[in-house]
Design a protein around this motif. Structure first.
Motif, PDB file in Angstrom:
ATOM      1  N   THR A   1      36.084  31.116  39.264  1.00 38.36           N
ATOM      2  CA  THR A   1      35.784  32.137  38.263  1.00 38.36           C
ATOM      3  C   THR A   1      35.232  31.464  37.008  1.00 38.36           C
ATOM      4  OG1 THR A   1      37.974  31.987  37.276  1.00 38.36           O
ATOM      5  CG2 THR A   1      37.705  33.599  39.043  1.00 38.36           C
ATOM      6  N   ALA A   2      34.707  32.299  36.109  1.00 41.23           N
ATOM      7  CA  ALA A   2      34.192  31.778  34.838  1.00 41.23           C
ATOM      8  C   ALA A   2      35.252  30.908  34.166  1.00 41.23           C
ATOM      9  CB  ALA A   2      33.787  32.936  33.930  1.00 41.23           C
ATOM     10  N   GLU A   3      36.454  31.449  34.098  1.00 41.92           N
ATOM     11  CA  GLU A   3      37.550  30.745  33.444  1.00 41.92           C
ATOM     12  C   GLU A   3      37.883  29.429  34.159  1.00 41.92           C
ATOM     13  OE1 GLU A   3      41.324  32.845  31.715  1.00 41.92           O
ATOM     14  OE2 GLU A   3      41.665  32.418  33.830  1.00 41.92           O
ATOM     15  N   GLN A   4      37.931  29.483  35.491  1.00 44.93           N
ATOM     16  CA  GLN A   4      38.257  28.271  36.263  1.00 44.93           C
ATOM     17  C   GLN A   4      37.165  27.221  36.120  1.00 44.93           C
ATOM     18  OE1 GLN A   4      38.745  30.218  40.017  1.00 44.93           O
ATOM     19  NE2 GLN A   4      40.973  30.351  39.850  1.00 44.93           N
ATOM     20  N   ASN A   5      35.906  27.684  36.058  1.00 46.77           N
ATOM     21  CA  ASN A   5      34.804  26.762  35.825  1.00 46.77           C
ATOM     22  C   ASN A   5      35.024  25.973  34.543  1.00 46.77           C
ATOM     23  OD1 ASN A   5      32.035  26.538  37.309  1.00 46.77           O
ATOM     24  ND2 ASN A   5      32.763  28.608  37.738  1.00 46.77           N
ATOM     25  N   ILE A   6      35.515  26.673  33.530  1.00 47.27           N
ATOM     26  CA  ILE A   6      35.710  26.042  32.220  1.00 47.27           C
ATOM     27  C   ILE A   6      36.961  25.170  32.218  1.00 47.27           C
ATOM     28  CG2 ILE A   6      36.157  26.532  29.783  1.00 47.27           C
ATOM     29  CD1 ILE A   6      34.509  29.157  30.268  1.00 47.27           C
ATOM     30  N   MET A   7      37.995  25.618  32.935  1.00 53.65           N
ATOM     31  CA  MET A   7      39.282  24.905  32.906  1.00 53.65           C
ATOM     32  C   MET A   7      39.251  23.582  33.663  1.00 53.65           C
ATOM     33  SD  MET A   7      41.657  28.253  33.539  1.00 53.65           S
ATOM     34  CE  MET A   7      43.184  27.388  33.947  1.00 53.65           C
ATOM     35  N   LEU A   8      38.365  23.499  34.646  1.00 50.87           N
ATOM     36  CA  LEU A   8      38.388  22.350  35.557  1.00 50.87           C
ATOM     37  C   LEU A   8      38.317  21.002  34.832  1.00 50.87           C
ATOM     38  CD1 LEU A   8      38.419  21.399  38.487  1.00 50.87           C
ATOM     39  CD2 LEU A   8      35.932  21.594  38.513  1.00 50.87           C
ATOM     40  N   ALA A   9      37.280  20.831  34.010  1.00 51.33           N
ATOM     41  CA  ALA A   9      37.102  19.514  33.381  1.00 51.33           C
ATOM     42  C   ALA A   9      38.219  19.171  32.381  1.00 51.33           C
ATOM     43  CB  ALA A   9      35.726  19.426  32.724  1.00 51.33           C
ATOM     44  N   PRO A  10      38.608  20.108  31.514  1.00 50.77           N
ATOM     45  CA  PRO A  10      39.712  19.752  30.597  1.00 50.77           C
ATOM     46  C   PRO A  10      40.988  19.345  31.349  1.00 50.77           C
ATOM     47  CG  PRO A  10      38.606  21.723  29.809  1.00 50.77           C
ATOM     48  CD  PRO A  10      38.016  21.414  31.149  1.00 50.77           C
ATOM     49  N   MET A  11      41.248  19.990  32.491  1.00 53.41           N
ATOM     50  CA  MET A  11      42.446  19.627  33.258  1.00 53.41           C
ATOM     51  C   MET A  11      42.269  18.284  33.964  1.00 53.41           C
ATOM     52  SD  MET A  11      43.455  23.411  34.710  1.00 53.41           S
ATOM     53  CE  MET A  11      44.713  22.892  35.849  1.00 53.41           C
ATOM     54  N   CYS A  12      41.078  18.069  34.542  1.00 52.56           N
ATOM     55  CA  CYS A  12      40.847  16.835  35.297  1.00 52.56           C
ATOM     56  C   CYS A  12      40.657  15.636  34.378  1.00 52.56           C
ATOM     57  CB  CYS A  12      39.586  16.981  36.159  1.00 52.56           C
ATOM     58  SG  CYS A  12      39.843  17.933  37.651  1.00 52.56           S
ATOM     59  N   VAL A  13      39.883  15.835  33.327  1.00 51.74           N
ATOM     60  CA  VAL A  13      39.456  14.695  32.525  1.00 51.74           C
ATOM     61  C   VAL A  13      40.393  14.450  31.344  1.00 51.74           C
ATOM     62  CG1 VAL A  13      37.532  13.711  31.209  1.00 51.74           C
ATOM     63  CG2 VAL A  13      37.073  15.142  33.212  1.00 51.74           C
TER      64      VAL A  13
END
Lengths: 242, 227
Positions: A96-108
């Motif tokens: 989702t839009a939100e998950q697209n945005i959340m991915l990098a802050p969580m991973c990186v």
């Protein structure tokens, strides 16, 4: 004004084709640089070199203190400081839009899910899409997808944002909504480099215009330079655009 | 020609049949999980490994896909025994099935990986994701969603093919049936029952995969469109 980005005598070829032929320019903190030029003038390649998506053969590129030309460059460190938005959005279709945005802050940045979600809501609101958090890319218009892509980059709190012909795939109305987001960003003090065909946007928002021709910087100056071209090539180019 | 069916003769053996079904399910489940892991690793290696790694995996895949499963099973069971390592029939059966289905999985998952646009990788790279993170979040998840129907078919096939391991007397449904028919001399009835049981097992496996798909692929569940 300290330079956030500085290219010095950059050369780049793809096989036999010389794409960049000694490109030099600087972009200072808080500046908005519009890189313009005909297709094939090397402007997109120059932008990609700034983010180390392309290797250069000669010259130096300094970006936020990173020596991008150095083969030992820590690319992940560079990418923490630089965000990029592409012409084709490149959102992850299964998120989702939100998950697209959340991915990098969580991973990186190892943000917790809750913090990442708060951050996502914050940046989505900044691009005017707070209510689209749960939508998948295919449910969004091109302009909305591009704004999500901008939000995704913003979530990493970059010091520099690169925009690679981000409105070229959009119709005029959708282009308008994306440009508005970019204008807001510029007004907020973000350092930006955009490769664009939107001359009126360049005129209005850019603090610096870089006109590229045949793989070099042909002419450079403030936005007003577009109204008073010094070289016949730029005059012709601007004339063709209007 | 008249043959009098006598299914009642099999009734006393229902526990054995049930056990056979359970064993086949177990065997297939273990082989599916391990085979998927092996195949996916091989697919990554083939897409992203050094030329040497790619060549080794390509050879493995081609050898397995172009030789009979039964021969592979014999090779694992008897071949390794001659090296002085004794494997139980069940261990050899699982090992052979894993090696077999791993090769097919590799090809299927590789097709999925190749379907992911390069621009997606660039986007992940520019966001600062590591290679492992990119593989997990940006490549494998959508890749596997795309090839999930093909994977499902492959693992149903694996479950059915596990009947061949009865040849080295691994404990599973067909081996159980072989025993029952030699006890009762009711081979026709026995294999009819076994056939129906395999049919039911196929349904169960398909349903299981469907259920897992619904849980794993949220976008698909909500929108109903292919990726």
């Amino acid at each position: 004004m300290s330079a956030v980005v500085s290219l010095t005598n950059v050369h780049k070829r793809f096989g036999a084709v010389k794409v960049l032929n000694g490109v030099s320019f600087e972009v200072g903190r808080g500046e908005v640089a519009a890189v313009i030029g005909q297709s094939g003038s090397g402007k997109s390649t120059a932008l990609r070199c700034i983010n180390a998506l392309e290797r250069i053969e000669e010259g130096t590129i300094e970006v936020c203190g990173h020596a991008v030309h150095d083969p030992k460059l820590d690319r992940r460190a560079l990418r923490r400081d630089v965000g990029i938005v592409f012409q084709s959005y490149n959102l992850f279709p299964h998120l989702t839009a939100e998950q697209n945005i959340m991915l990098a802050p969580m991973c990186v940045k190892s943000l917790s899910k809750a913090d990442a979600r708060t951050l996502a809501q914050d940046v989505l609101a900044r691009v005017g899409l707070a209510e689209k958090a749960d939508h998948y890319p295919e449910q969004l218009s091109g302009g909305q997808q591009q704004r999500v892509a901008i939000a995704r980059s913003l979530a990493m709190q970059p010091k520099l944002m690169l925009f690679d012909e981000v409105t070229s795939a959009l119709d005029p109305q959708l282009t308008g909504e994306v440009l508005k987001v970019m204008e807001d960003l510029a007004r907020g003090g973000m350092t930006m480099i955009l490769v664009t065909h939107e001359m009126s946007f360049a005129r209005k928002v850019a603090t610096k215009v870089v006109y590229m021709h045949r793989g070099t910087v042909w002419e450079t100056g403030p936005g007003a330079m577009l109204d008073d071209p010094q070289t016949p090539e730029l005059r012709k180019f601007v004339g063709g655009e209007m | 020609m008249s043959y009098r069916f006598d299914f009642l003769a099999l009734l006393p053996y229902w526990r054995e049949f049930a056990l056979g079904v359970w064993l086949t399910l177990q065997l297939s489940a273990v082989a599916t999980v391990l085979g998927f892991a092996l195949g996916t690793l091989c697919a990554i290696g083939r897409a992203d490994g050094s030329p040497w790694v790619r060549a080794v995996i390509a050879t493995y895949v081609e050898v397995i896909r172009n030789t009979p499963l039964l021969v592979q099973i014999f090779l694992v069971y008897f071949g390794i025994a001659t090296l002085g390592i004794h494997l139980s029939a069940n261990f050899a059966a699982v090992a052979a099935l894993v090696v077999n289905v791993g090769a097919y999985t590799c090809e299927i998952v590789r097709a999925g990986i190749e379907s992911i646009h390069k621009a997606q990788l660039e986007a992940a790279e520019c966001l600062g994701l590591s290679r492992v993170q990119t593989y997990w979040h940006v490549i494998l998840r959508p890749a596997i969603e795309r090839v999930y129907p093909a994977l499902t078919s492959q693992y149903v096939l694996l479950m059915l093919a596990s009947s061949i391991t009865s040849q080295i007397s691994a404990e599973e449904l067909t081996a159980v049936a072989n025993r029952i028919q030699s006890d009762t001399f009711r081979s026709f009835e026995t294999y009819i029952v076994v056939g129906v049981l395999y049919l039911a097992l196929s349904m169960v496996v398909r349903l299981g995969f469907m259920g897992f798909g619904l849980v794993a692929f949220v976008r698909r569940r909500k929108l109903g469109t292919p990726l």
